[in-house]
Every structure is written in structure tokens, then in C-alpha cells.
Design an enzyme around this catalytic site. Sequence first.
Site, PDB file in Angstrom:
ATOM      1  N   SER A 124       0.864  -1.169   0.000  1.00  0.00           N
ATOM      2  CA  SER A 124       0.000   0.000   0.000  1.00  0.00           C
ATOM      3  C   SER A 124       0.908   1.229   0.000  1.00  0.00           C
ATOM      4  CB  SER A 124      -0.867  -0.021   1.257  1.00  0.00           C
ATOM      5  OG  SER A 124      -1.638   1.148   1.350  1.00  0.00           O
ATOM      6  N   LYS A 150      -1.113  -1.137  -4.413  1.00  0.00           N
ATOM      7  CA  LYS A 150      -2.273  -0.314  -4.056  1.00  0.00           C
ATOM      8  C   LYS A 150      -1.787   1.107  -3.858  1.00  0.00           C
ATOM      9  CE  LYS A 150      -4.641   0.013   0.437  1.00  0.00           C
ATOM     10  NZ  LYS A 150      -5.329  -0.822   1.455  1.00  0.00           N
ATOM     11  N   LYS A 152      -2.996   5.012  -2.632  1.00  0.00           N
ATOM     12  CA  LYS A 152      -4.040   5.780  -1.964  1.00  0.00           C
ATOM     13  C   LYS A 152      -4.526   6.858  -2.910  1.00  0.00           C
ATOM     14  CE  LYS A 152      -4.065   3.831   2.124  1.00  0.00           C
ATOM     15  NZ  LYS A 152      -5.280   3.217   2.684  1.00  0.00           N
ATOM     16  N   ASP A 177      -7.189   2.961  -3.176  1.00  0.00           N
ATOM     17  CA  ASP A 177      -7.912   2.957  -1.891  1.00  0.00           C
ATOM     18  C   ASP A 177      -8.221   4.403  -1.525  1.00  0.00           C
ATOM     19  OD1 ASP A 177      -8.948   2.624   0.644  1.00  0.00           O
ATOM     20  OD2 ASP A 177      -7.157   1.662   1.503  1.00  0.00           O
ATOM     21  N   GLU A 202     -10.937   0.348  -3.494  1.00  0.00           N
ATOM     22  CA  GLU A 202     -11.220   0.107  -2.077  1.00  0.00           C
ATOM     23  C   GLU A 202     -11.900   1.318  -1.441  1.00  0.00           C
ATOM     24  OE1 GLU A 202      -7.823  -1.491  -0.043  1.00  0.00           O
ATOM     25  OE2 GLU A 202      -8.575  -0.971   1.945  1.00  0.00           O
ATOM     26  N   ASP A 227     -13.632  -2.012   3.095  1.00  0.00           N
ATOM     27  CA  ASP A 227     -12.687  -2.057   4.217  1.00  0.00           C
ATOM     28  C   ASP A 227     -13.418  -1.581   5.474  1.00  0.00           C
ATOM     29  OD1 ASP A 227     -10.685  -1.518   6.114  1.00  0.00           O
ATOM     30  OD2 ASP A 227      -9.370  -0.408   4.767  1.00  0.00           O
ATOM     31  N   LYS A 251      -9.411  -6.952   8.047  1.00  0.00           N
ATOM     32  CA  LYS A 251      -8.378  -6.549   9.008  1.00  0.00           C
ATOM     33  C   LYS A 251      -8.715  -7.126  10.368  1.00  0.00           C
ATOM     34  CE  LYS A 251      -7.092  -2.204   6.786  1.00  0.00           C
ATOM     35  NZ  LYS A 251      -7.251  -0.743   6.790  1.00  0.00           N
ATOM     36  N   GLY A 279      -3.710  -4.047   6.258  1.00  0.00           N
ATOM     37  CA  GLY A 279      -2.698  -3.647   7.233  1.00  0.00           C
ATOM     38  C   GLY A 279      -3.041  -2.315   7.856  1.00  0.00           C
TER      39      GLY A 279
END
Length: 356
Positions: A124, A150, A152, A177, A202, A227, A251, A279
Amino acid sequence: MPLVHFFETSFGRTYERRIILARVEDADGAEGWGECTVGESPSYCEEWTDSCWAALELVLAPMVVGKEIESAAKTWDVMKPVRGNRMAKAAIETAIWDLEAKKLGVPLWKHLGGTNREIACGVSIGIQDSVEQLIEKIQTEVDAGYQRIKIKIAPGWDYDVIKQVRSQFPDIKLMGDANSAYTLDDIDLLRSLDEFDLMMLEQPLPYDDIIDHAKLQREINTPICLDEPIKSPDDARHAIELRSGKIINLKNGRVGGHSESKRIEKICRENGMPVWCGGMLEAGIGRAHNIAISTLAGYTMPGDVSASKRYWHEDIIEPEVTVSANGTIIAPDAPGIGFEVKRDRIDNSTVKKWTI
Ligand code: OSB
Ligand code: MG
């Protein structure tokens, strides 16, 4: 613990972590370790470091300590009278799983019912100061062998950024995400991301929503991954029934620990909903628990479980978590979490300690 590099999401930048660890001991003196994977502020979810400290000190630890608990799998039930506070609960719950596995002399991943010892890893990557920096970071991780990237995203760091990344890396497994940075009003923008063949998108919509996500999923081709809103087995069932998305980022902390993760993994596996392990910028103990739970059969996609050195100059476990050239981690075969806890390293960074 200072992070090697700041981590920026749609809700802000983190430069250093304040981490709560839980160490449990049973009547025979056996020990287990858990990590509270909560953030420093209530921005990812309602819980935060200080709310977890209070919940652990004033409510949860007194509830568990001194009790006879038949097995680690029953710890959740002991804490059931407390609503929410799942990240706080997970610190204790996962520590007790580690303790039980150590007593039995088995690796935690096997004790949890894991079947796939070599887990697939992704990374990420936070929002950067420039697209050039982002592309450089992606190149480093692709070269290291990670199986999916991934990034952000947030308003102003979305379409154009992904377009440039995609043209540099036409073939990688890529996903975004948003950490809840958009609403249904942004549907045109979110639909426009379909052209980038993202593996998934995400959490585009609010952190507690699974209704609008279902509407959005009907309007876009990119699979939605949930998520933030999936905190319990019922949430997972509801999201499956409503078709709020096609994938779940599972998670451990967010759902309250290993037992709840196991229940969600089962529901998802039986309903054809892939899950992967997310994570929370964990230190080694949380990371080790993530590795163990990722070995369950339903975790079929690369997770956000990556090498210690991406986060820490020196981790709190030994050996540190390393990733193979094909982007995998092999769950250790030593009992419990399977890593040594570096007590000196922890003691040197400890600012507050409380024993019951
Ligand atoms: O949304 O998955 C998230 C980190 C902090 C809070 C939320 C998230 C994340 C990550 C980082 O994406 C995953 C990691 O590398 O630990
Ligand atoms: Mg996320």
C-alpha cells in the site's frame, strides 16, 4: 516508533506510530503477545490509541484477567458484553491465541486453521508529494517482487495520477484505496476509473456505508473492495446480500481479532467473496498475526502484509519480516506467532506501561 517514510491517506499523514502492545500471561507463566492496530487519531474509525488504552485499562483487561477461559477461541465471548471497541479487544484476543499456540507447541498459523503457508503480498503506497515520487516508489516495489500495488487516492489525487501510473505500468495488478473520500455525487469520476482496469477500488464511499456502495457497484465495472464498514460477521453477510462490493479487505483489528476474522473468512469463502488481509502500519507483532491469519483458505488475494523494512529502521521482532523475490512471505514454523519479541527494543521505546 518513527516510520521510515510518512504514510498519507485521504485523512492525513502519519510520521510516527504510537503503538499499544498487550502481553498476557497464564497461571503457568506462559506468555503471548498482541498488538493494538489502531491509529493515533479517530480518522480511520472511531477507535484511536487513547480510546483503546482506556478501554483496555478500565474495562477489557479487568474483564479477562483471572478468568478461566476454555480456549483462545472463547476469549471473544468473555468480552462480548462490551460493545464496539474491536481494535482494543483484538489486542488481548490475539495475544491469547499466541499464548495458546505456544503452549501447544504449534505455529499460530496452523492453530488458526491455516492451510496455505506461503502467502501472497502486495503493498500500500500513500499519497506522495509528486507523481514522479509515486512512480519511483511503485518501481521499487515492483522490482522487489510484490504481486500487486495499491495506491491511496483522494479528490485531486485520482484520475490523472492513476492515468500516469497506468501508462508507466500497463500490466501490473493495480488498485486504489480512497478511505471514504468520495460520495455518490462523484459517480462520474468513479466510473471514469473503469478505463484503468483496476483490480479493485477500495472504500470509495463513507466509512460506515454499505448501501450506497451497492448502488455504486451497479454503476461501475471496477470491483469494489470494502474495508472500513465490515466490522463483524453480520456486516460481511449483509454486504454479500446487498452486493455492496465484490471483495473484502479483512483486518484483524477492525473486526476484533482472530476468532471474528475466522468467522468472516468462512462466510466469505462459502459465498464466493474473496478476502485479503489488510494492514494498519503494524509493528512486528501485529504483522506476525497478520501473516498467520492470511494462511486461511479464503484469503485468496495478495494482502497489505509486507516487509518490516518498508516501515521500520528496526522492528520489534526477530527475525524481521522479509518478502521473497516473488512477493511472498512464508509463515514461520516456530510455536505461536513464530518470531522472537525483542524486549530491549520494546523497553527502549516504551513511554507508558500498566500491569494488571
Ligand atoms: O485503509 O488500508 C487502509 C493504513 C492505515 C489506515 C488504513 C489503511 C492503511 C493502509 C496501509 O492502507 C496498509 C499497510 O501497509 O499496513
Ligand atoms: Mg483501506
